[in-house]
Design a protein around this motif. Structure first.
Motif, PDB file in Angstrom:
ATOM      1  N   ARG A 164      -9.941  -7.743  -7.840  1.00 37.93           N
ATOM      2  CA  ARG A 164     -10.762  -7.054  -8.829  1.00 37.93           C
ATOM      3  C   ARG A 164     -10.616  -7.658 -10.214  1.00 37.93           C
ATOM      4  NH1 ARG A 164     -10.017  -0.643  -7.252  1.00 37.93           N
ATOM      5  NH2 ARG A 164     -10.531  -0.847  -5.054  1.00 37.93           N
ATOM      6  N   THR A 169      -2.254  -4.518  -5.528  1.00 33.16           N
ATOM      7  CA  THR A 169      -3.196  -4.295  -4.421  1.00 33.16           C
ATOM      8  C   THR A 169      -4.636  -4.268  -4.917  1.00 33.16           C
ATOM      9  OG1 THR A 169      -2.814  -1.902  -4.618  1.00 33.16           O
ATOM     10  CG2 THR A 169      -1.548  -3.081  -2.951  1.00 33.16           C
ATOM     11  N   GLN A 170      -4.846  -3.758  -6.121  1.00 35.51           N
ATOM     12  CA  GLN A 170      -6.208  -3.633  -6.637  1.00 35.51           C
ATOM     13  C   GLN A 170      -6.727  -4.931  -7.241  1.00 35.51           C
ATOM     14  OE1 GLN A 170      -6.688  -0.278  -9.277  1.00 35.51           O
ATOM     15  NE2 GLN A 170      -5.620   1.108  -7.902  1.00 35.51           N
ATOM     16  N   HIS A 171      -5.873  -5.615  -8.009  1.00 34.36           N
ATOM     17  CA  HIS A 171      -6.362  -6.751  -8.778  1.00 34.36           C
ATOM     18  C   HIS A 171      -6.031  -8.110  -8.182  1.00 34.36           C
ATOM     19  CE1 HIS A 171      -6.307  -3.456 -11.746  1.00 34.36           C
ATOM     20  NE2 HIS A 171      -7.407  -4.034 -12.169  1.00 34.36           N
ATOM     21  N   SER A 213       0.333  -0.790  -7.294  1.00 38.42           N
ATOM     22  CA  SER A 213      -1.069  -0.393  -7.421  1.00 38.42           C
ATOM     23  C   SER A 213      -1.880  -1.501  -8.077  1.00 38.42           C
ATOM     24  CB  SER A 213      -1.160   0.900  -8.237  1.00 38.42           C
ATOM     25  OG  SER A 213      -2.498   1.290  -8.401  1.00 38.42           O
ATOM     26  N   GLY A 264      -7.082  -7.234  -3.904  1.00 39.81           N
ATOM     27  CA  GLY A 264      -8.491  -6.856  -3.911  1.00 39.81           C
ATOM     28  C   GLY A 264      -9.353  -7.761  -4.775  1.00 39.81           C
ATOM     29  N   GLU A 300       0.833  -1.212   0.000  1.00 41.35           N
ATOM     30  CA  GLU A 300       0.000   0.000   0.000  1.00 41.35           C
ATOM     31  C   GLU A 300       0.860   1.252   0.000  1.00 41.35           C
ATOM     32  OE1 GLU A 300      -2.499  -0.668   3.365  1.00 41.35           O
ATOM     33  OE2 GLU A 300      -4.035  -1.737   2.199  1.00 41.35           O
TER      34      GLU A 300
END
Length: 466
Positions: free
Chosen positions: A409, A402-404, A399, A407, A388
């Motif tokens: 996503r 952490t997002q895909h 980034s 997270g 993060e």
């Protein structure tokens, strides 16, 4: 310099630190098209400037990194707190560039373990503009430091416009100018890194072919720059043959950066071709000249060939010259289980040392490996914190991860694309169903009846019946 003289920032840089003038000028040439490269060149400028101050004030910092040299100047009260902060700001911006274009050798994006420092991405022009402003302030402060009682010259900044790319590309193909060919190569590299359409998952064939063609053109320009810088026209043909032939002379005399940049576009992309062989040789020559980025890349290539001791020597050379990316290279080397150098503890220490020096890429690597628990003992909480922090600092891979990955996503988006595809194909008896009032599986947060069910119904209903 005369009192209250009027100079451009390019002239001011060349007069203050002659060794840095070429780097500063080239940074401005391509700043519109390739701002990340400009930031990397600005870092080289302050490295020359700091070394000049070290020599001027007779400080003993042999083997110190740029980070350590700046702090040594401050601890000896050669520079003040503000100047130290500005120097570190430019250093960090330049370091970040090295990792912004990390390439994946295999595996899905964001998940592969084999990542090595590659060419820089096109980048953010505003960041380069701010770095330039800071650098001009540094020039003025250093001038005042070295010339007490003399007024700082009036500085006029050279205009950098979007038209620069067109002019340089034209000059590169119509003249035998080394600088123009280098700058044009950089511009073509930048154009090949234009953002991918985020509305599609699969990159189109045409887009991929265009990028490969653009990079081949850039490589040809770098090779032309190598030939121009070698100045083989100074020798008679017989003299060239007596020296071992054209190729041997070229690798001996060509510009180091031109060799390095040619290598970075050919070592991986054209394996099995003549350009690949020349690229490997160019990288080896640049590394043998102790060009720090080349030492890191060649060290990683030696690691992949299981020449671990040679790789260690190259990476340690880069580290001694202040190349921050060498920390990550050493970490990969220490994690080779077949090597006598294998030591997860040493790998973690390398990454932590780099993090302490402001390296966001090492923060990303350590965070990911702690989160996954394959290379180090799993520590998801600490790993996520590192990821993060790297993402907040603008590290693209952190980034994405952490997002895909963290997270989830990416999985949800793929699921949504699959549902949309099913909708377009029409209803099928064996397609799994879900309750209309349940949360939609696509992850939108809406109820199924108001999300994918509604989309599917619209897609399968004839126009006249809608």
């Amino acid at each position: 310099m005369n009192n209250r003289s009027v100079m451009t920032d390019v002239e001011f840089c060349s007069a203050l630190v002659p060794d840095a003038g070429e780097h500063y000028g080239r940074a401005l040439d391509v700043m519109s098209a390739y701002p990340d490269y400009a930031s990397a060149q600005f870092r080289i400028v302050i490295e020359h400037l700091v070394i000049m101050l070290i020599k001027r004030f007779h400080l003993d910092v042999e083997g110190a990194s740029l980070y350590e040299m700046i702090n040594e100047l401050f601890s000896r009260r050669v520079i003040d707190y503000d100047l130290r902060s500005e120097l570190h700001a430019i250093r960090i911006a330049g370091n970040a560039v090295v990792h912004s274009g990390m390439r994946h050798a295999n595996g899905a994006a964001g998940t592969t373990d084999r990542e090595t420092p590659g060419t820089t991405a096109a980048g953010d022009r505003q960041s380069a503009v701010e770095a330039r402003k800071t650098l001009i302030q540094v020039f003025q402060r250093v001038f005042g430091l070295l010339n007490r009682g003399i007024d700082v010259p009036v500085i006029h900044t050279v205009e950098v416009g979007d038209f620069t790319s067109q002019q340089i590309l034209w000059k590169a193909v119509t003249t035998m100018d080394f600088e123009a060919k280098m700058a044009a190569g950089l511009i073509l590299e930048a154009q090949s890194m234009s953002p991918i359409n985020t509305n599609t998952i699969i990159i189109g064939y045409g887009e991929d072919a265009h990028r490969k063609t653009t990079l081949r053109m850039a490589a040809e320009l770098y090779w032309a720059a190598c030939e121009l810088s070698a100045k083989l026209d100074r020798f008679a043909l017989g003299e060239i043959e007596s020296k071992g032939g054209k190729e041997k002379c070229l690798f001996k005399l060509a510009n180091t950066e031109a060799l390095y940049r040619y290598a970075m576009l050919t070592v991986d992309a054209n394996e099995g071709e003549e350009s690949h062989r020349l690229g490997v040789k160019a990288l080896e020559v640049a590394a043998e000249r102790n060009y720090p980025p080349a030492c890191v890349q060649y060290g990683d290539l030696l690691r992949q060939e299981e020449k671990y001791q040679e790789a260690l020597r190259m990476l340690e050379t880069a580290l001694a010259k202040g190349e921050l990316s060498a920390h990550a290279g050493l970490a990969f080397l220490y994690l080779e289980q077949d090597s006598s150098l294998y030591s997860p503890e040493s790998a973690e220490k390398c990454l932590q040392d780099a993090i302490d020096r402001g390296c966001n890429h090492s923060e990303y690597l350590l965070g990911r490996w702690l989160y996954e628990g394959e290379k180090f003992v799993a520590d998801k909480e600490r790993g996520l914190q590192l990821l993060e922090r790297a993402a907040e600092a603008g590290h693209a891979q952190a980034s994405f991860y952490t997002q895909h990955i963290v997270g989830d996503r990416l999985a949800k988006r793929m699921q949504l694309e699959f549902l949309n595809l099913l909708s377009a194909l029409g209803p099928a008896a064996d397609v799994p169903t879900q309750n209309r009032n349940e949360s939609c599986l696509c992850g939108s947060g809406k109820k199924y009846k108001k999300c994918c069910y509604l989309k599917r119904k619209i897609a399968t209903t004839p126009p006249r019946q809608r």
